[in-house]
Scaffold this motif. Sequence first.
Motif, mmCIF file in Angstrom:
data_model
loop_
_atom_site.group_PDB
_atom_site.id
_atom_site.type_symbol
_atom_site.label_atom_id
_atom_site.label_comp_id
_atom_site.label_asym_id
_atom_site.label_seq_id
_atom_site.Cartn_x
_atom_site.Cartn_y
_atom_site.Cartn_z
ATOM 1 N N ASP A 98 -14.621 8.855 -19.815
ATOM 2 C CA ASP A 98 -15.235 7.897 -20.029
ATOM 3 C C ASP A 98 -16.576 8.192 -20.122
ATOM 4 O O ASP A 98 -17.115 7.709 -20.917
ATOM 5 C CB ASP A 98 -15.159 5.995 -19.360
ATOM 6 N N TYR A 99 -16.975 8.457 -19.234
ATOM 7 C CA TYR A 99 -18.041 9.876 -18.892
ATOM 8 C C TYR A 99 -18.269 10.786 -20.649
ATOM 9 O O TYR A 99 -19.864 10.794 -20.813
ATOM 10 C CB TYR A 99 -18.108 9.863 -17.843
ATOM 11 N N GLN A 100 -17.258 11.153 -20.517
ATOM 12 C CA GLN A 100 -17.191 12.712 -21.247
ATOM 13 C C GLN A 100 -17.469 11.620 -22.884
ATOM 14 O O GLN A 100 -18.143 12.060 -23.288
ATOM 15 C CB GLN A 100 -15.668 12.787 -21.311
ATOM 16 N N HIS A 101 -16.932 10.647 -23.263
ATOM 17 C CA HIS A 101 -17.706 10.166 -23.696
ATOM 18 C C HIS A 101 -18.642 9.885 -24.243
ATOM 19 O O HIS A 101 -19.715 9.817 -25.676
ATOM 20 C CB HIS A 101 -16.224 8.724 -24.719
ATOM 21 N N CYS A 102 -19.229 9.086 -23.214
ATOM 22 C CA CYS A 102 -21.368 8.881 -23.013
ATOM 23 C C CYS A 102 -21.672 10.306 -23.844
ATOM 24 O O CYS A 102 -22.668 9.985 -23.261
ATOM 25 C CB CYS A 102 -21.140 8.251 -22.096
ATOM 26 N N MET A 103 -21.325 11.306 -22.839
ATOM 27 C CA MET A 103 -22.292 12.630 -22.696
ATOM 28 C C MET A 103 -22.151 13.357 -24.262
ATOM 29 O O MET A 103 -22.973 13.520 -24.861
ATOM 30 C CB MET A 103 -21.176 13.767 -22.092
ATOM 31 N N ASN A 104 -21.095 13.126 -25.210
ATOM 32 C CA ASN A 104 -20.797 13.578 -26.413
ATOM 33 C C ASN A 104 -21.607 12.887 -26.670
ATOM 34 O O ASN A 104 -22.382 13.131 -28.340
ATOM 35 C CB ASN A 104 -19.050 13.212 -27.112
ATOM 36 N N GLN A 105 -22.295 11.139 -27.049
ATOM 37 C CA GLN A 105 -22.821 9.836 -27.037
ATOM 38 C C GLN A 105 -24.426 10.393 -27.726
ATOM 39 O O GLN A 105 -24.846 10.984 -28.276
ATOM 40 C CB GLN A 105 -22.167 8.773 -27.090
ATOM 41 N N ALA A 106 -24.846 11.196 -26.011
ATOM 42 C CA ALA A 106 -25.796 11.351 -25.342
ATOM 43 C C ALA A 106 -26.407 12.528 -26.606
ATOM 44 O O ALA A 106 -27.259 12.773 -26.476
ATOM 45 C CB ALA A 106 -25.422 11.558 -23.746
ATOM 46 N N ILE A 107 -25.646 13.114 -26.948
ATOM 47 C CA ILE A 107 -26.345 14.582 -26.952
ATOM 48 C C ILE A 107 -26.138 14.533 -29.333
ATOM 49 O O ILE A 107 -27.452 15.024 -29.281
ATOM 50 C CB ILE A 107 -24.754 15.849 -27.327
ATOM 51 N N GLU A 108 -25.889 13.475 -29.058
ATOM 52 C CA GLU A 108 -26.390 12.831 -30.431
ATOM 53 C C GLU A 108 -27.326 12.127 -30.317
ATOM 54 O O GLU A 108 -28.039 12.465 -31.527
ATOM 55 C CB GLU A 108 -25.113 12.007 -31.350
ATOM 56 N N LEU A 109 -27.488 11.679 -30.235
ATOM 57 C CA LEU A 109 -28.894 9.843 -29.561
ATOM 58 C C LEU A 109 -29.905 10.910 -29.435
ATOM 59 O O LEU A 109 -31.141 10.569 -29.307
ATOM 60 C CB LEU A 109 -28.596 8.916 -28.897
ATOM 61 N N ILE A 329 -26.140 5.254 -21.371
ATOM 62 C CA ILE A 329 -24.869 4.336 -22.164
ATOM 63 C C ILE A 329 -23.595 4.210 -21.770
ATOM 64 O O ILE A 329 -23.473 3.016 -22.026
ATOM 65 C CB ILE A 329 -24.786 5.589 -23.503
ATOM 66 N N TYR A 330 -23.615 5.004 -20.354
ATOM 67 C CA TYR A 330 -22.876 4.065 -19.793
ATOM 68 C C TYR A 330 -23.153 2.774 -18.918
ATOM 69 O O TYR A 330 -22.114 2.335 -18.731
ATOM 70 C CB TYR A 330 -22.073 5.390 -18.622
ATOM 71 N N LEU A 331 -24.492 2.796 -18.495
ATOM 72 C CA LEU A 331 -24.911 1.643 -18.327
ATOM 73 C C LEU A 331 -24.252 0.095 -19.120
ATOM 74 O O LEU A 331 -24.280 -0.938 -18.733
ATOM 75 C CB LEU A 331 -26.234 1.695 -17.252
ATOM 76 N N GLN A 332 -25.471 0.966 -20.294
ATOM 77 C CA GLN A 332 -25.565 0.208 -20.905
ATOM 78 C C GLN A 332 -23.722 -0.828 -22.181
ATOM 79 O O GLN A 332 -23.877 -1.794 -22.611
ATOM 80 C CB GLN A 332 -25.928 0.462 -22.510
ATOM 81 N N SER A 333 -23.239 0.138 -21.879
ATOM 82 C CA SER A 333 -21.626 -0.534 -22.740
ATOM 83 C C SER A 333 -21.049 -1.464 -21.507
ATOM 84 O O SER A 333 -19.651 -1.480 -22.071
ATOM 85 C CB SER A 333 -20.812 0.960 -23.073
ATOM 86 N N TYR A 336 -19.844 0.580 -15.852
ATOM 87 C CA TYR A 336 -19.940 1.169 -14.955
ATOM 88 C C TYR A 336 -19.592 -0.554 -14.219
ATOM 89 O O TYR A 336 -19.050 0.082 -12.958
ATOM 90 C CB TYR A 336 -21.391 1.494 -14.706
ATOM 91 N N LYS A 337 -19.788 -1.316 -14.579
ATOM 92 C CA LYS A 337 -19.157 -2.613 -13.984
ATOM 93 C C LYS A 337 -18.455 -2.684 -13.685
ATOM 94 O O LYS A 337 -17.949 -2.655 -12.867
ATOM 95 C CB LYS A 337 -20.666 -3.996 -14.719
ATOM 96 N N ALA A 338 -17.580 -2.429 -14.702
ATOM 97 C CA ALA A 338 -15.952 -2.325 -15.027
ATOM 98 C C ALA A 338 -15.375 -1.036 -14.049
ATOM 99 O O ALA A 338 -14.456 -1.415 -13.047
ATOM 100 C CB ALA A 338 -15.341 -2.296 -15.835
ATOM 101 N N HIS A 339 -16.468 -0.186 -13.565
ATOM 102 C CA HIS A 339 -15.860 1.308 -13.003
ATOM 103 C C HIS A 339 -15.973 0.359 -11.484
ATOM 104 O O HIS A 339 -14.773 0.854 -10.675
ATOM 105 C CB HIS A 339 -16.245 2.312 -13.078
ATOM 106 N N ILE A 340 -17.108 -0.280 -11.462
ATOM 107 C CA ILE A 340 -17.317 -0.501 -9.357
ATOM 108 C C ILE A 340 -16.293 -1.803 -9.157
ATOM 109 O O ILE A 340 -16.021 -1.800 -8.144
ATOM 110 C CB ILE A 340 -19.439 -1.149 -9.534
ATOM 111 N N GLU A 341 -15.737 -2.482 -9.872
ATOM 112 C CA GLU A 341 -15.122 -3.995 -9.691
ATOM 113 C C GLU A 341 -13.875 -3.364 -9.591
ATOM 114 O O GLU A 341 -13.042 -3.473 -8.607
ATOM 115 C CB GLU A 341 -14.785 -4.747 -10.512
ATOM 116 N N GLY A 342 -13.349 -2.050 -9.981
ATOM 117 C CA GLY A 342 -12.089 -1.835 -9.298
ATOM 118 C C GLY A 342 -12.371 -1.048 -8.556
ATOM 119 O O GLY A 342 -11.435 -0.916 -7.588
#
Length: 448
Positions: A98-109, A329-333, A336-342
């Motif tokens: 999940d975080y890898q996707h966020c990192m890749n998106q951050a590189i673009e944004l 991006i991770y927080l906004q998506s 993070y909330k789903a991860h914490i619940e788990g």
Amino acid sequence: MKTKYEEIINEIHVRISDGRLKPGDKLPSIRSLAETFECSINTIVKAYTEMEKEHKIYSVPKSGFFLVGIRQFSNNSAQEMIDFSSAGPDKWNMPYRDYQHCMNQAIELFKEEMFQYSEPLGLSSLRYELSKQLQDLQVFAPPERICVVSGSQQALDILVSLPFPNGKKEICVEQPTHFSFIDSISSRGLNAIGIEMTKDGIDLTYLEKLFKERSIKFFYTVSRFQNPTGYSYTNKEKKKIVELAQKYDVYIIEDDYMGDLDTRKKADPMFAYDPSGRVIYTKSFSKVLLPGLRLGAAVLPDLLLESFFRAKFASDVHTPVLTQGALEIYLQSGMYKAHIEGLRKIYKKKGRILKQALHAYLPKQVVFTGAESGFYSTIQLPLQIKAALLVHSLKKKNVLVQDATGMYLPVYKKENVIRLSVSQVEDKKIEKGIRVIGKELNSLLRKD
């Protein structure tokens, strides 16, 4: 006879064993696997769901299923180490993909921002996102008072050396506390006053005496799942501590880096009882996300913002933009909330197993603390048994524990306390490890 979905699970395990599937690899698509096994899509979904429940695979929306890292153990169980000393997050339940996707998106944004120096207090967009996210923890603060830091330890290290508006010099700190804060104090030769943290918390009457009679600049506290004791203050205790701080002009630095794991719905941080700035709130994402990101946040009073800004700039100019962008991006998506619940469910279960084992296997002469989250707890040994001796003898039995001696200021040092963390111990091995500790303690007690 195995059912169809059990055959599919078995086939996945075979592919893992022979190396065709490696940690991080994408699993065959549901449709392709259904064609291979000549079964319905629902059967494949059931198989993957079962494996996901066991944390062997994880799903990425619109991308498919991926293999989680697989623990490799020796065939000889006697050689397997049960590691209660490592206190990092459970790496088998961290959101790498999940975080890898966020990192890749951050590189673009954020590619433009990476070619220039950024804001010392953090990206304004991330601070806005943190302001919203912190509300889930009952921390209501505007983005302007939030600073992004390289882990909460950076914020603590800066605050230790800054002059405070109350003009006082001494620091009050729970004893024991985590190594890094001890190092921050010791390396600067600061005058620190300890207050003992027991299985029942701290002595609030003594705390008031310290606030009243000493020149206390701030009281440093880990309010939930304290490191190393695992103690969590009640709301009543938190409110009382804040009232004492207000009465005697003492600041509080509330290190709430474990707050996300609290399953008590009505548990508030100290910050909630005085959001004006008397309580300086810090949190980290290291224990619940990825420690290597070194990201945290601090909520500062207006009177400290300028001096903190200058010290932060002198320390590192700014926190890396790429990791800030990925966290935003991770927080906004909502990931993070789903991860914490788990994670809450995982650590609550670990804590329950640990607590039962401590009650069942420890000698009556020893006292243990914490164990609620599964992250931290301590065992206080009879005075005649040194922690270093127990650590050494348990290592021979393939059980690792942490000597907590270095978690005390020199004048308050205790050499008969060990710290445990089950964050990286498999559930089924927690009881086994505590049984070994109990047996070794009984052996040492008989010798004395």
